[in-house]
Design a protein around this motif. Structure first.
Motif, PDB file in Angstrom:
ATOM      1  N   CYS A 531       0.826  -1.203   0.000  1.00 49.66           N
ATOM      2  CA  CYS A 531       0.000   0.000   0.000  1.00 49.66           C
ATOM      3  C   CYS A 531       0.865   1.259   0.000  1.00 49.66           C
ATOM      4  CB  CYS A 531      -0.919   0.009   1.221  1.00 49.66           C
ATOM      5  SG  CYS A 531      -1.860  -1.524   1.431  1.00 49.66           S
ATOM      6  N   GLY A 532       0.440   2.254  -0.810  1.00 46.35           N
ATOM      7  CA  GLY A 532       1.116   3.529  -0.852  1.00 46.35           C
ATOM      8  C   GLY A 532       2.413   3.530  -1.625  1.00 46.35           C
ATOM      9  N   SER A 533       2.753   2.422  -2.293  1.00 42.55           N
ATOM     10  CA  SER A 533       4.024   2.351  -3.016  1.00 42.55           C
ATOM     11  C   SER A 533       3.839   2.617  -4.500  1.00 42.55           C
ATOM     12  CB  SER A 533       4.651   0.966  -2.825  1.00 42.55           C
ATOM     13  OG  SER A 533       3.803  -0.047  -3.358  1.00 42.55           O
ATOM     14  N   GLY A 534       2.714   3.220  -4.866  1.00 39.99           N
ATOM     15  CA  GLY A 534       2.461   3.470  -6.278  1.00 39.99           C
ATOM     16  C   GLY A 534       1.901   2.265  -6.992  1.00 39.99           C
ATOM     17  N   SER A 535       1.367   1.294  -6.236  1.00 33.91           N
ATOM     18  CA  SER A 535       0.845   0.078  -6.856  1.00 33.91           C
ATOM     19  C   SER A 535      -0.514   0.354  -7.488  1.00 33.91           C
ATOM     20  CB  SER A 535       0.717  -1.022  -5.804  1.00 33.91           C
ATOM     21  OG  SER A 535      -0.241  -0.675  -4.829  1.00 33.91           O
ATOM     22  N   SER A 536      -0.984  -0.600  -8.269  1.00 33.41           N
ATOM     23  CA  SER A 536      -2.268  -0.465  -8.951  1.00 33.41           C
ATOM     24  C   SER A 536      -3.249  -1.498  -8.427  1.00 33.41           C
ATOM     25  CB  SER A 536      -2.081  -0.640 -10.462  1.00 33.41           C
ATOM     26  OG  SER A 536      -1.506  -1.902 -10.748  1.00 33.41           O
ATOM     27  N   ALA A 537      -4.541  -1.210  -8.658  1.00 33.11           N
ATOM     28  CA  ALA A 537      -5.603  -2.101  -8.178  1.00 33.11           C
ATOM     29  C   ALA A 537      -5.764  -3.281  -9.125  1.00 33.11           C
ATOM     30  CB  ALA A 537      -6.914  -1.332  -8.056  1.00 33.11           C
ATOM     31  N   LEU A 538      -5.975  -4.461  -8.535  1.00 35.01           N
ATOM     32  CA  LEU A 538      -6.263  -5.667  -9.314  1.00 35.01           C
ATOM     33  C   LEU A 538      -7.746  -5.999  -9.278  1.00 35.01           C
ATOM     34  CD1 LEU A 538      -3.283  -7.900  -8.124  1.00 35.01           C
ATOM     35  CD2 LEU A 538      -3.421  -6.498 -10.187  1.00 35.01           C
ATOM     36  N   SER A 539      -8.542  -5.155  -8.617  1.00 31.27           N
ATOM     37  CA  SER A 539      -9.962  -5.426  -8.408  1.00 31.27           C
ATOM     38  C   SER A 539     -10.682  -5.655  -9.730  1.00 31.27           C
ATOM     39  CB  SER A 539     -10.615  -4.253  -7.671  1.00 31.27           C
ATOM     40  OG  SER A 539      -9.858  -3.885  -6.550  1.00 31.27           O
TER      41      SER A 539
END
Length: 680
Positions: A531-539
Motif C-alpha cells: 500500500c502507498g508504493s504506487g501500486s495499482s488495483a487488481l480489483s
C-alpha cells in the motif's frame, strides 16, 4: 485305475465317505477362490528388443542366415510386464545383428473398458492425513510408469497437492495426484489480551492469533469506559484502559465539588475528591481538577471523546473543532457547509437529520429528513471591534435564514443549529457590498460521478476569470454576465474539495470564493504492490498465472476507489483470504496483509477474495468490506520436441500428453554402409 503286470487294465475303486467328499470339495473351492488372477492382454508392437534369430555360416564370415519366424502370442496373459520377441526374422549383410520384427507385451487391462485399459493411476493417488509422511500403495498400475521426476514422485507437504502422469504404450496418459491435509490451526487471543493501553486501544495486530477479531467493542463499568472486549473465534478477549479520562467537571469553575462519578470520570475508576476549591481527583491515575475561582483556565480539548462531525468546546467555551470519535447515530448536518455573502445578502441554511448513520455525514449523503423548523438557531459574536456581522432567524417559518450585515472588510462568523441534543455549525463569510460571491453544490449522479452546480455573482469585481480546482483539467470560468450559473461533472477517486477562486485582482486577499467537499467512503482493494508504493488495483480484473508460478497480492484499505487506494490513501490491513477452487490456485496464507497465489491447474480460472471488517465502537454494527480478483491459469502449450529421434511418418505424444499429435522427422532410409536401420 492302474495297469497290471500282464498289461491288462486294472480298475481299483477307492471309497470316500460323504463327509470326506464334501471336505474335499470345500478344500478345492477355497484353493481356487483364494487365488487372485490378475488379468492382462498380449499387445503387439514394432520391434522394441533385439533378439538374435539366425546363425553365422561359416563362423566369422559375417554371413548371417535367418532362422524360421517365431509366432507371436495373443489373447489373455497373467505375467504383467512380460515381453517376448516374435515375428519374422531378417538379417543385414556384414552386420552382426539379426532381429525379430515384433515384440509382444503382457499389459494390465483391469479397471477400464476397451483397449485403453482405463486409468493407470495406482492406489497411492488419494488423499492423506496431515500426519502421513509417505505414500501407501503403488504410484502407477502394473505395466505403466510415472513420467514425472523420472519415476520419483515426492510426497506432498501439508496442505499441498502433488501431481504426476502414468503412461504405457497402449493406453492414454492418466493424470494422477495425491493431496495431504493441512495441519489444524490453533486460534487464540493475542498478546493484547489482559493488557493495559491508552485511549488508542490495543494494537489490532496483537488482538488475535491465526484469525481475524470480531465483535470489537468498548467495555463499560456502569457508565464509565474502562477497556475493550473482542472475540478470537470462540475465545473471549479483553484489555484495560489506562489512564482514565476526566469527566465533565474537569477544568470547570463551580460552586461546589463534583458529587457524581459521571462528573469526575468518563472512563476509568474515580478516586475520592480532595480539597475545598480548587478540587482534585484522579481517574485510574489520570489527574483531574475543578476550580472555585472566577477566572477560567482552559484544561484543553478532549476531541477524542466526541463524535466525528460534532462541535467540541473546552471548559471555557472555546471552540476546539470537531470530535474524532466514531460514534453511534443519530447525526445532523448544517447544509450547505458554508456560505459566502455580500453585505445585505440573504440566504438560507437547512438542517438535515440522519436517524441511523454509522459514519460521518456530508451534505451529499442521502437518507435524511429536514428538521430546520424544529431546531434552534444561533450565532456567536466575533471579537471586538468586529462584533456580529450577520443575524440568523430562529422564528418559526424562517428558521435558518441568514442576513448579512454591513462590513468594511471580509469576515467570517459561525451559525449554530441545535436539535435533539446534537449541535452542528456552518461558517458564513461576509464581504463588503458589491464584492463578488458564489455558491457551489455537489449532486450525486450515481456510479461515482458528481455534478457540481455553481452560481457566480460578479458584483463590482474587476476580474473576469474564475479558476476551478479539484476537478482535474476543468477549464476556467469566464464572465458572461453580472450573474451566471453553470455546472461541471467529475468522478472523484478520493475525498475531494472543489473550489472556485478568482484568478486576478481579488480583494481583500487571494483565496477561494466558494467551495464544496465530496467525501468518499473507505473501501478494501486488492493491490499489486504494498500500500502507498504506487501500486495499482487488481480489483475486478483477471490475472494470468501460469501453472507453478507465484504472485503476491496485498490488502489495502482507504478512502476512495481503485488505484487511488493502492497508491495514495490505503493502509495495510489484515484480511481474510479465500480461493474459489484450490485445485486451480492455492494461497500461502488465509489471513494477513498479503498472500502468495500459486497457479495449480492448466486451462481454468477461479476467484481469489479478500475480506476485512473495520473496527467500530459498540453498539455499531461493523460493515464488512470485500474485494476479489480472478486468477486464470492458461492451458498447456503443446510442443513436439525430440522429433529428430522419431522416424518420418511415425507419430508420438506431445508435451501436453496428446497422443499421436507429433510427427517424426528422422530419416530412417538406407544410409552409409548399405544397411537399413530398424525403427526404434
Amino acid at each position: 485305475m492302474k495297469r497290471g503286470i500282464s498289461g491288462q487294465m486294472v480298475i481299483q475303486w477307492v471309497y470316500f465317505s460323504p463327509l470326506s467328499f464334501f471336505a474335499l470339495v470345500f478344500l478345492l473351492t477355497f484353493l481356487f477362490m483364494g487365488q487372485e488372477v490378475h488379468a492382462g492382454t498380449w499387445k503387439l508392437y514394432g520391434n522394441l528388443i533385439n533378439r538374435a534369430c539366425g546363425t553365422e555360416n561359416p563362423a566369422g564370415s559375417g554371413n548371417w542366415v535367418p532362422t524360421s519366424s517365431v509366432g507371436c502370442p495373443s489373447g489373455s496373459c497373467t505375467n504383467i510386464g512380460e515381453q517376448r520377441a516374435c515375428g519374422s526374422c531378417s538379417c543385414s549383410y556384414n552386420i552382426p545383428r539379426c532381429v525379430l520384427s515384433s515384440t509382444a507385451e503382457c499389459e494390465d487391462d483391469s479397471g477400464g473398458t476397451g483397449g485403453g485399459g482405463g486409468s493407470l493411476c495406482g492406489s497411492a493417488a488419494k488423499s492423506y492425513s496431515y500426519t502421513d509422511t509417505a505414500y501407501s500403495g503403488t504410484i502407477c498400475r502394473s505395466g505403466s510408469s510415472p513420467t514425472t521426476g523420472n519415476g520419483s514422485v515426492p510426497f506432498p507437504a501439508q496442505g499441498e497437492t502433488v501431481s504426476w502422469d502414468c503412461a504405457n504404450r497402449s493406453s492414454p496418459t492418466s493424470h494422477c495426484s495425491a493431496t495431504r491435509g493441512s495441519a489444524p490451526v490453533s486460534v487464540s487471543c493475542g498478546s493484547a489480551d489482559g493488557g493495559t493501553f491508552p485511549t488508542s486501544g490495543p494494537p489490532s495486530a496483537n488482538r488475535c492469533i491465526n484469525t481475524t477479531q470480531t465483535n470489537f467493542a468498548f467495555r463499560y463499568q456502569g457508565s464509565y469506559w474502562n477497556g475493550w472486549t473482542w472475540n478470537c473465534g470462540s475465545n473471549s478477549c479483553s484489555a484495560n484502559l489506562s489512564p482514565g479520562i476526566c469527566g465533565s467537571a474537569n477544568g470547570t469553575t463551580r460552586a461546589s465539588a463534583p458529587s457524581t462519578t459521571a462528573e469526575r470520570c468518563s472512563a476509568g475508576v474515580s478516586s475520592s475528591v480532595s480539597g475545598s476549591g480548587p478540587w482534585s481527583w484522579s481517574c485510574s491515575g489520570w489527574a483531574c481538577s475543578a476550580n472555585k475561582t472566577a477566572s477560567c483556565v482552559s484544561t484543553g480539548c478532549n476531541n477524542h471523546l466526541y463524535c466525528t462531525g460534532t462541535a467540541v468546546y473546552d471548559n471555557c467555551g472555546t471552540y476546539c473543532g470537531s470530535g474524532t470519535k466514531t460514534c453511534t447515530t443519530p447525526r445532523i448536518k448544517v447544509c450547505p457547509t458554508l456560505l459566502y455573502l455580500n453585505s445585505g445578502d440573504v440566504a438560507n441554511f437547512e438542517l438535515r437529520y440522519w436517524a441511523n448513520s454509522t459514519a460521518p455525514v456530508t451534505c451529499s449523503n442521502t437518507g435524511y429528513s429536514t428538521v430546520t423548523s424544529s431546531s434552534t438557531w444561533s450565532t456567536v459574536a466575533l471579537p471586538s471591534p468586529i462584533g456580529s456581522i450577520l443575524t440568523v432567524s430562529n422564528v418559526s417559518g424562517s428558521k435558518g435564514r441568514v442576513t448579512a450585515g454591513s462590513v468594511s472588510q471580509t469576515a467570517t462568523q459561525y451559525v449554530y443549529a441545535d436539535y435533539a441534543g446534537l449541535r452542528d455549525f456552518g461558517p458564513v463569510t461576509v464581504s463588503p457590498a458589491g464584492a463578488a460571491s458564489c455558491t457551489i453544490s455537489p449532486v450525486d449522479l450515481g456510479g461515482g460521478s458528481y455534478r457540481m452546480d455553481y452560481t457566480i455573482n460578479w458584483g463590482s469585481a474587476t476580474y473576469t476569470l474564475m479558476g476551478v480546482s479539484g476537478a482535474g483539467a476543468q477549464p476556467n470560468i469566464s464572465k458572461t454576465g453580472a450573474t451566471q450559473s453553470g455546472s461541471f461533472t467529475h468522478t472523484p477517486t478520493a475525498t475531494t474539495t472543489y473550489r472556485l477562486t478568482p484568478l486576478t485582482g481579488f480583494s481583500p486577499g487571494p483565496g477561494p470564493l466558494c467551495e464544496a467537499t465530496v467525501t468518499l467512503p473507505s473501501t478494501l482493494v486488492i493491490c499489486s504492490e504494498s500500500c502507498g508504493s504506487g501500486s495499482s488495483a487488481l480489483s475486478s480484473s483477471t490475472v494470468t498465472l501460469p501453472k507453478g508460478q507465484k504472485r503476491t497480492v496485498y490488502a489495502c484499505y482507504g478512502s476512495g476507489v481503485g488505484d487511488s487506494v493502492c497508491a495514495t490513501t490505503g493502509v495495510s490491513v489484515s484480511a481474510k483470504w479465500a480461493v474459489g477452487d484450490s485445485s486451480i490456485a492455492s494461497l500461502s496464507s488465509t489471513f494477513g496483509t498479503s498472500t502468495i497465489i500459486t497457479g495449480q491447474s492448466d486451462g481454468a480460472s477461479t476467484p481469489v477474495s479478500a475480506e476485512y471488517t473495520p473496527e467500530v465502537p459498540s453498539p455499531l454494527r461493523p460493515e464488512t468490506k470485500n474485494d476479489s480478483v480472478t486468477i486464470s491459469v492458461p492451458g498447456c502449450v503443446a510442443s513436439c520436441s525430440g522429433s529428430d529421434q522419431v522416424c518420418s511418418g511415425q507419430t508420438y505424444t506431445d508435451s501436453c500428453g496428446n497422443a499421436n499429435a507429433c510427427q517424426g522427422t528422422r530419416d530412417c532410409s538406407s544410409g552409409a554402409g548399405g544397411y537399413k536401420e530398424v525403427a526404434p
